[in-house]
Design a protein around this motif. Structure first.
Motif, short mmCIF file in Angstrom:
data_model
loop_
_atom_site.label_atom_id
_atom_site.label_comp_id
_atom_site.label_asym_id
_atom_site.label_seq_id
_atom_site.Cartn_x
_atom_site.Cartn_y
_atom_site.Cartn_z
N GLU A 162 3.64 12.49 -5.93
CA GLU A 162 4.85 12.13 -5.76
C GLU A 162 5.23 10.97 -6.66
O GLU A 162 6.43 10.33 -6.64
CB GLU A 162 5.46 11.87 -4.47
CG GLU A 162 4.99 13.01 -3.38
CD GLU A 162 6.22 13.85 -3.25
OE1 GLU A 162 7.21 14.05 -4.18
OE2 GLU A 162 6.18 14.95 -2.37
N ASP A 209 5.82 8.19 8.29
CA ASP A 209 7.01 7.94 7.67
C ASP A 209 6.92 8.26 6.32
O ASP A 209 7.84 8.37 5.55
CB ASP A 209 7.53 6.50 8.21
CG ASP A 209 8.03 6.72 9.71
OD1 ASP A 209 8.16 7.92 10.18
OD2 ASP A 209 8.05 5.62 10.39
N LEU A 210 6.15 7.33 5.82
CA LEU A 210 5.70 7.30 4.31
C LEU A 210 5.55 8.80 3.65
O LEU A 210 6.15 9.12 2.67
CB LEU A 210 4.46 6.35 3.95
CG LEU A 210 4.22 6.00 2.40
CD1 LEU A 210 5.53 5.86 1.75
CD2 LEU A 210 2.97 5.42 2.38
N TYR A 227 6.71 11.37 4.84
CA TYR A 227 7.92 11.92 4.96
C TYR A 227 8.99 11.80 3.84
O TYR A 227 9.65 12.48 3.30
CB TYR A 227 8.58 11.94 6.19
CG TYR A 227 9.72 12.69 6.52
CD1 TYR A 227 9.93 13.96 7.19
CD2 TYR A 227 11.20 12.09 6.64
CE1 TYR A 227 11.12 14.67 7.19
CE2 TYR A 227 12.34 12.58 6.50
CZ TYR A 227 12.22 14.10 7.02
OH TYR A 227 13.36 14.68 7.33
N LYS A 228 9.02 10.50 3.52
CA LYS A 228 10.00 9.96 2.39
C LYS A 228 9.32 9.83 1.25
O LYS A 228 10.08 9.02 0.33
CB LYS A 228 10.45 8.57 3.18
CG LYS A 228 11.13 8.53 4.46
CD LYS A 228 11.52 7.06 4.73
CE LYS A 228 12.04 7.27 6.20
NZ LYS A 228 12.44 5.69 6.62
N ALA A 229 8.10 10.26 1.04
CA ALA A 229 7.57 9.83 -0.21
C ALA A 229 8.25 10.23 -1.65
O ALA A 229 8.32 9.51 -2.45
CB ALA A 229 6.17 10.81 -0.43
N GLU A 272 11.30 10.09 -2.15
CA GLU A 272 12.48 9.05 -2.23
C GLU A 272 12.04 7.90 -2.82
O GLU A 272 12.70 6.96 -3.52
CB GLU A 272 13.17 8.87 -1.47
CG GLU A 272 13.75 9.96 -0.57
CD GLU A 272 14.29 9.83 1.04
OE1 GLU A 272 14.54 8.68 1.24
OE2 GLU A 272 14.63 10.76 1.72
N LEU A 273 10.63 7.79 -2.98
CA LEU A 273 9.97 6.46 -3.31
C LEU A 273 9.31 6.58 -4.59
O LEU A 273 8.19 5.87 -4.96
CB LEU A 273 8.94 5.98 -2.36
CG LEU A 273 9.63 5.99 -0.92
CD1 LEU A 273 8.48 5.63 0.07
CD2 LEU A 273 10.75 4.69 -0.82
#
Length: 468
Positions: free
Chosen positions: A387, A430-431, A433-435, A437-438
């Motif tokens: 990602e 959490d990381l 899940y949001k990877a 977006e990062l």
């Protein structure tokens, strides 16, 4: 990467296992010697080999300390067929001998797949070239058919070929070869990845497996359904796919055409008999003292059915008879409630090498997090790199994860190194899940992050067992 078995001394085998498994040197030495003894046996004159039997191993230790991983990595090093079975599965339907024999049939089936994959890789280059030629034939199309060979009617006498005809034919053939070379270049350069082509492939599922009751039990048998339905020959279907998909499908098809199925089965049976490894887990769950009743009788029945398999017998299969005399059996169990001496004496005697694996402590967990080639931290780093996220663990963070895993094992039941995976999954949920977006960012996890996310859960581990 596996090494030639003849080059693997016991010390080298242990060194290879050290790359993936922390500690447990006694168990590593035992399996390394067992592997070397197999090679030594193969060097003896044929008439002496049958006198050398494998020294089967009993691993004793709690869950999550590396018993299965040691056996699995050993099989990978030796390029040997390997399966893991649980002794408790044989109690589900009673203690009929055919159920125990099924693990040998499963080992043989795996060996066939192993040999097939090796043979396919050996001919893949030739198969790839043949697949490219087939795609070029499709792309070149009928409108580009060469007239290098004139068509003559069977009802007429061909005219003598003139020098002009010969020269023209040569020119057309040269043009055709240049055109085909250009198609090949474009395919190999991935310039046609979006191009759609129609290809013919063998229909999957032409041969199916039926379960048939035999005197030895329920056996899987390959049945050609086309023959049963009165349809002869291989059935092909037309598929519309992209050029890369066509290349993959046709390469596999061409590779399979180059395999000698009889030779594959023959080698697979040989490997099963001479180098196969069966890992028999949870052997302690079927241990009992003689004179029991109820479920204990079933457990003793399973043990007695295991005896001839481990000692050496012939198991019928769809690939032919399989002799188990030289299959290596590695049994394992925690033996928290029962003891190895609770196994029936005959089975104890067939597991002569005993190794006890040590429980893992905080220092072991810390090493497991960073030292092995497939360390959990590296696995997460690679996953997130897809990602575009760079994941970094500080040393203090890993120290804290190891400490909390030790505490959790004390309070919520000892699951060994498996606890690390549970805690890391909780830490990174959490990381993960949001990877997306990062992308392009670096995420550093320090000791404060670990304590904030895992500390409250581990402090009341007995209550939060479902979470960790």
């Amino acid at each position: 990467m596996s090494l030639p078995i003849e080059s693997l001394t016991p010390a080298q085998t242990v060194a290879e296992l050290d790359k993936y498994i922390v500690g447990q040197q006694e168990a590593k030495r035992a399996v390394a010697v067992a592997l070397r003894n197999r090679w030594r046996r193969q060097q003896l004159p044929r008439h002496e080999r049958d006198d050398i039997t494998p020294k089967n191993i009993l691993m004793i230790g709690p869950t999550g300390v590396g018993k299965t991983e040691i056996a699995r990595r050993l099989a990978h090093l030796a390029r040997a067929p390997f399966i893991k079975v649980e002794a408790t599965k044989f109690t589900e339907v009673g203690y009929v001998g055919r159920d125990v024999e099924s693990m040998v049939r499963d080992l043989a089936a795996l060996a066939v797949r192993l040999v097939e994959n090796e043979r396919v890789e050996a001919v893949r280059a030739d198969a790839h070239e043949a697949a490219v030629d087939l795609i070029v034939d499709i792309l070149d199309g009928p409108e580009h058919v060469s007239f290098a060979t004139p068509f003559f009617s069977s009802f007429s006498t061909p005219e003598p070929e003139t020098p002009e005809d010969t020269e023209k034919a040569r020119g057309l053939e040269a043009e055709r070869q240049a055109r085909r070379a250009e198609w090949r270049r474009k395919i190999e350069a991935h310039e046609l990845n979006d191009t759609i082509v129609d290809i013919e492939t063998e229909e999957a599922g032409g041969s199916q497996f039926l379960q048939v009751f035999t005197p030895q039990g329920m056996e899987e048998m390959g049945v050609d359904m086309n023959q049963l339905m009165g349809r002869g020959g291989t059935h092909y279907v037309t598929r519309r796919v992209t050029v890369p998909e066509a290349l993959d499908l046709l390469t596999e098809q061409e590779a399979n055409k180059r395999l000698d199925k009889t030779s594959v089965v023959k080698e697979a049976v040989h490997r099963t008999e001479q180098t196969g490894i069966i890992f028999l887990d949870e052997i302690d769950k079927i241990a009992m003292k003689s004179g029991g009743s109820g479920p204990d009788v079933s457990r003793e029945g399973v043990q007695r059915d295991l005896l001839p398999i481990i000692e050496g017998s012939t198991v019928p299969s769809k690939y032919g008879p399989i002799r188990t005399d030289h299959i290596l059996f590695i049994a394992a169990g925690a033996f928290n409630i029962s003891k190895p001496s609770d196994l029936i004496p005959e089975l104890q005697g067939r597991l002569p090498i005993r190794v006890e694996l040590e429980s893992l402590g905080e220092d072991d967990f810390r090493r497991i997090l960073s030292e092995p080639q497939n360390a959990l931290t590296r696995q997460y780093e690679k996953l997130l790199s897809v990602e575009g996220v760079k994941l970094v663990f500080t040393d203090a963070a890993l120290d804290e994860v190891a400490h909390l895993a030790t505490e959790a094992n004390k309070k919520a039941g000892n699951t060994g190194a498996r606890r690390l995976q549970t805690l890391l999954e909780r830490l990174l949920e959490d990381l993960m899940y949001k990877a997306a977006e990062l992308r392009g960012q670096t995420v550093t996890l320090d000791v404060a992050d670990v304590r904030e996310k895992l500390g409250p859960i581990v402090r009341d581990a007995a209550k939060n067992q479902a979470l960790i």
